[in-house]
Write a protein that holds these residues in place. Structure first.
Motif, short mmCIF file in Angstrom:
data_model
loop_
_atom_site.label_atom_id
_atom_site.label_comp_id
_atom_site.label_asym_id
_atom_site.label_seq_id
_atom_site.Cartn_x
_atom_site.Cartn_y
_atom_site.Cartn_z
N ASP A 128 33.92 24.67 -5.20
CA ASP A 128 35.27 25.16 -4.88
C ASP A 128 35.27 26.42 -4.01
O ASP A 128 36.33 26.92 -3.67
N TRP A 129 34.10 26.94 -3.66
CA TRP A 129 34.08 28.16 -2.85
C TRP A 129 34.96 28.09 -1.60
O TRP A 129 35.68 29.06 -1.31
N PRO A 130 34.93 27.00 -0.84
CA PRO A 130 35.75 26.98 0.38
C PRO A 130 37.25 27.14 0.13
O PRO A 130 37.99 27.54 1.04
N ALA A 131 37.71 26.85 -1.07
CA ALA A 131 39.14 26.96 -1.38
C ALA A 131 39.62 28.41 -1.42
O ALA A 131 40.79 28.68 -1.18
N TRP A 132 38.72 29.35 -1.70
CA TRP A 132 39.14 30.75 -1.79
C TRP A 132 38.30 31.72 -0.96
O TRP A 132 38.73 32.84 -0.70
N ASN A 133 37.11 31.32 -0.55
CA ASN A 133 36.23 32.20 0.21
C ASN A 133 36.34 31.85 1.69
O ASN A 133 35.84 30.81 2.13
N THR A 134 36.98 32.72 2.45
CA THR A 134 37.27 32.44 3.86
C THR A 134 36.02 32.34 4.72
O THR A 134 36.07 31.80 5.82
N GLY A 135 34.88 32.81 4.23
CA GLY A 135 33.64 32.76 5.00
C GLY A 135 32.82 31.50 4.76
O GLY A 135 31.77 31.33 5.38
#
Length: 192
Positions: free
Chosen positions: A80-87
């Motif tokens: 799920d990182w891409p859902a909240w981490n813009t990098g």
């Protein structure tokens, strides 16, 4: 009355967006004294850590006003990182989150495969991997305090590309970790 905000005792960490009462400290390149080593190091227990001799070492910290389980769940749900981490554009864990598990991710134009080296629930996660000749080791610690969750991150980069552009890559890593901490803080505080 005691100030409820935590003091950062470890001089290796720099506070991102310091709050009143929390002193920013410059990162140190030297090995910490026994007083500054975490208790598990003073007691002789070995944990995985970054390469403190690498040409690039970045250490940052922030306090997040959200429950520790919320912060931990966000940070360790790799898929799920891409859902909240813009990098991060893509992230996929191969199997369960456990020591030895690998995950593939795409960040800042790089395809990286990292392996979880340490996973202490609600306390610490360490992973490492190599991308385009850069060997990266990344450690995160989480500590509940009166002010919120103190999140510390430290990462080392080594390898020929790092030797060739140390200052540029140090600045890039610092900016990336500042963004990661900012995104984690914002999302956790919204969710929490």
């Amino acid at each position: 009355m005691r100030d409820p905000r935590p003091e950062i005792e470890d001089p290796r960490y720099e506070i991102r967006d310091p709050e009143p009462g929390i002193r920013p400290t410059p990162p140190a390149r030297s090995r910490p004294t026994a007083h500054h080593r975490p208790a598990h190091h003073r007691q002789g227990k070995r944990t995985h850590t970054i390469d403190t001799t690498a040409p690039v070492v970045v250490r940052l910290a922030t306090v997040i006003d959200a429950p520790l389980p919320t912060v931990w769940a966000l940070h360790t749900d790799i898929d799920d990182w891409p859902a909240w981490n813009t990098g991060i554009d893509r992230a996929e864990l191969d199997g369960p989150a456990a020591v030895g598990s690998s995950f593939a991710w795409h960040t800042h134009g790089l395809d990286i495969t990292s392996t979880l080296r340490e996973l202490l629930p609600m306390r610490r996660v360490v992973w490492g991997g190599t991308a385009e000749g850069v060997v990266g080791i990344h450690a995160w610690t989480f500590e509940q305090t009166d002010a919120g969750v103190l999140v510390r991150t430290e990462e080392s980069w080594s390898g020929a590309p790092v030797d060739a552009a140390t200052d540029e890559l140090a600045a890039a890593l610092k900016a990336s970790l500042e963004s990661w901490l900012g995104d984690l803080k914002a999302h956790a505080e919204q969710t929490g």
